[in-house]
Design a protein around this motif. Structure first.
Motif, short mmCIF file in Angstrom:
data_model
loop_
_atom_site.label_atom_id
_atom_site.label_comp_id
_atom_site.label_asym_id
_atom_site.label_seq_id
_atom_site.Cartn_x
_atom_site.Cartn_y
_atom_site.Cartn_z
N ALA A 206 0.83 -1.20 0.00
CA ALA A 206 0.00 0.00 0.00
C ALA A 206 0.87 1.25 0.00
CB ALA A 206 -0.94 0.00 1.21
N LYS B 195 1.49 3.93 -3.20
CA LYS B 195 1.27 5.38 -3.05
C LYS B 195 2.52 6.16 -3.43
CE LYS B 195 -0.69 8.87 -0.02
NZ LYS B 195 -1.69 9.19 -1.05
N ASP C 3 -1.35 4.03 -6.24
CA ASP C 3 -2.28 3.67 -5.15
C ASP C 3 -3.72 3.57 -5.63
OD1 ASP C 3 -1.57 6.48 -5.41
OD2 ASP C 3 -3.11 6.86 -3.90
N ASN D 118 -4.86 0.13 -3.82
CA ASN D 118 -5.08 0.41 -2.41
C ASN D 118 -6.52 0.19 -1.95
OD1 ASN D 118 -2.38 0.99 -2.27
ND2 ASN D 118 -2.63 2.97 -1.29
N GLN D 119 -7.48 0.35 -2.85
CA GLN D 119 -8.85 0.03 -2.47
C GLN D 119 -9.02 -1.47 -2.24
OE1 GLN D 119 -11.54 1.93 -1.73
NE2 GLN D 119 -10.11 3.66 -1.81
N SER E 125 -7.42 -2.26 1.10
CA SER E 125 -8.26 -1.78 2.19
C SER E 125 -9.44 -2.71 2.44
CB SER E 125 -8.76 -0.36 1.89
OG SER E 125 -9.57 0.12 2.92
N GLU F 164 -6.34 6.21 10.06
CA GLU F 164 -7.05 5.97 8.81
C GLU F 164 -8.53 6.29 8.95
OE1 GLU F 164 -7.30 2.39 5.53
OE2 GLU F 164 -7.53 1.90 7.64
N LYS G 23 -5.28 8.52 5.95
CA LYS G 23 -4.66 7.48 5.14
C LYS G 23 -4.01 8.02 3.88
CE LYS G 23 -9.12 6.42 3.00
NZ LYS G 23 -10.13 5.38 2.77
N MET H 226 1.57 6.48 5.83
CA MET H 226 1.70 5.29 4.99
C MET H 226 3.11 4.70 5.07
SD MET H 226 -1.20 4.54 3.67
CE MET H 226 -0.70 3.42 2.37
#
Length: 338
Positions: A33, A37, A42, A46-47, A50, A107, A112, A118
């Motif tokens: 993650a 970024k 990201d 990253n979704q 998450s 977060e 976040k 991060m």
């Protein structure tokens, strides 16, 4: 018939293996993650990360807590030796876990997107397994001494030992390998092709360092503890099976198909290697101070602990399966629809 101390250490080893897999996915996902970024990717993965971490991170340490409590209960001498020798590395690990846990709080309040947060999140994902691996290193012997004032960690020997650093390297690359393999399967199940293309590259990239680190650790072990190395060589076929599972996993990912079977192969790869390492380590738990028979608690206490921990295992595994069915493997949740 298996002795109660052997049953006890086997149950504890199962908990530690569970922590190895679940925590590796968590720790590696945190690093990926941050890396995504930092490299402006990201928005691709990253979704996905998450969605995995949100329901799982709170139960990651359950396996480790069970193992730690059980180890002290079954083998009280381990608390004496490790309690003093691991004071510094253990404290570092606790601080890192606290920093990592605080990330989830930040977060929740929208931090976040902060690159600094991060960074700490990703860095702790690598530093925690590195610090925890110190316990396995010390168990080989030669890194602690017992004097009239207690047990002391020989920091100089630990920091200059090739075996110590090979274990740290293996811990880090294994985390990234296991995590990237799981995320590859997870992205495929979510039908997220851009994320799949990215994490699949991660999985293939970290496969080579993992096998190299494993071989390097074996070579270093031959210098650090020749007796353990010889017992491991006697179990060559066990580690050969592990390598076979590794090849199957990498082949399937390289072919771009059956990612679920690929991750199952990864799990069996580490299961076989982990139990092969544990079996070759016996009879020593902490060389040369604690053996399986000398360090065990009394029989009544041991049997009671075995019953309790097997019951805990039978409760924990269905709970994790339920968690996965409700969140991780729910078709709508995986695809971000709920």
């Amino acid at each position: 018939m298996m002795s109660y101390e052997l049953i006890g250490i086997t149950v504890l080893w199962i908990f530690l293996y569970g922590y190895l897999i679940v925590a590796s996915i968590d720790f590696g996902a945190g690093f990926f993650a941050f890396y995504a970024k930092a490299t402006k990717k990201d928005h691709i993965i990253n979704q996905l990360i998450s969605r995995y971490l949100s329901p799982v991170w709170e139960v990651t340490n359950v396996f480790f807590v069970f193992f730690f409590v059980g180890l002290v209960g079954f083998f009280p001498d381990m608390a004496y030796y490790f309690g003093q020798s691991l004071l510094i590395p253990g404290s570092i690990a606790i601080v890192l876990i606290a920093i990592r846990g605080s990330f989830y709080a930040f977060e929740s309040y929208g931090s976040k997107d902060n690159l600094v947060y991060m960074f700490f999140y990703g860095a702790t994902g690598l530093l925690i397994p590195a610090s925890l691996s110190t316990a396995l290193t010390i168990s080989e012997g030669g890194f602690i001494e017992e004097t009239e004032t207690g047990v002391h960690l020989l920091s100089g020997e630990l920091l200059t030992s090739p075996y110590s650093w090979s274990v740290v390297f293996l811990a880090i690359v294994s985390v990234l390998y296991i995590s990237s393999m799981f995320l590859t399967y997870y992205a495929d199940r979510a039908g997220d092709q851009p994320a799949l293309d990215l994490v699949r590259k991660y999985a293939l990239f970290w496969s080579s360092p993992t096998i190299i680190a494993s071989l390097t650790t074996f070579i270093a072990l031959s210098q650090q503890n020749p007796e353990h190395y010889q017992r491991a060589i006697d179990l060559w076929w066990v580690f050969g099976i592990s390598v076979a599972f590794f090849m199957v996993a990498v082949f399937l990912v390289y072919q771009g198909k059956n990612y679920g079977w690929a991750f199952i192969a990864v799990m069996f790869q580490f299961l076989v290697a982990f139990f092969g390492y544990g079996a070759s380590h016996l009879p020593y738990l902490l060389n040369p101070y604690v053996t399986l028979s000398s360090g065990v608690t009394n029989e009544t206490m041991a049997i009671a602990l075995i019953v309790v921990f097997i019951a805990g295992l039978l409760l924990l595994i269905p709970s994790l399966v339920l968690l996965m069915r409700m969140f991780l493997f729910d078709a709508d949740y995986v695809k971000g629809k709920k």
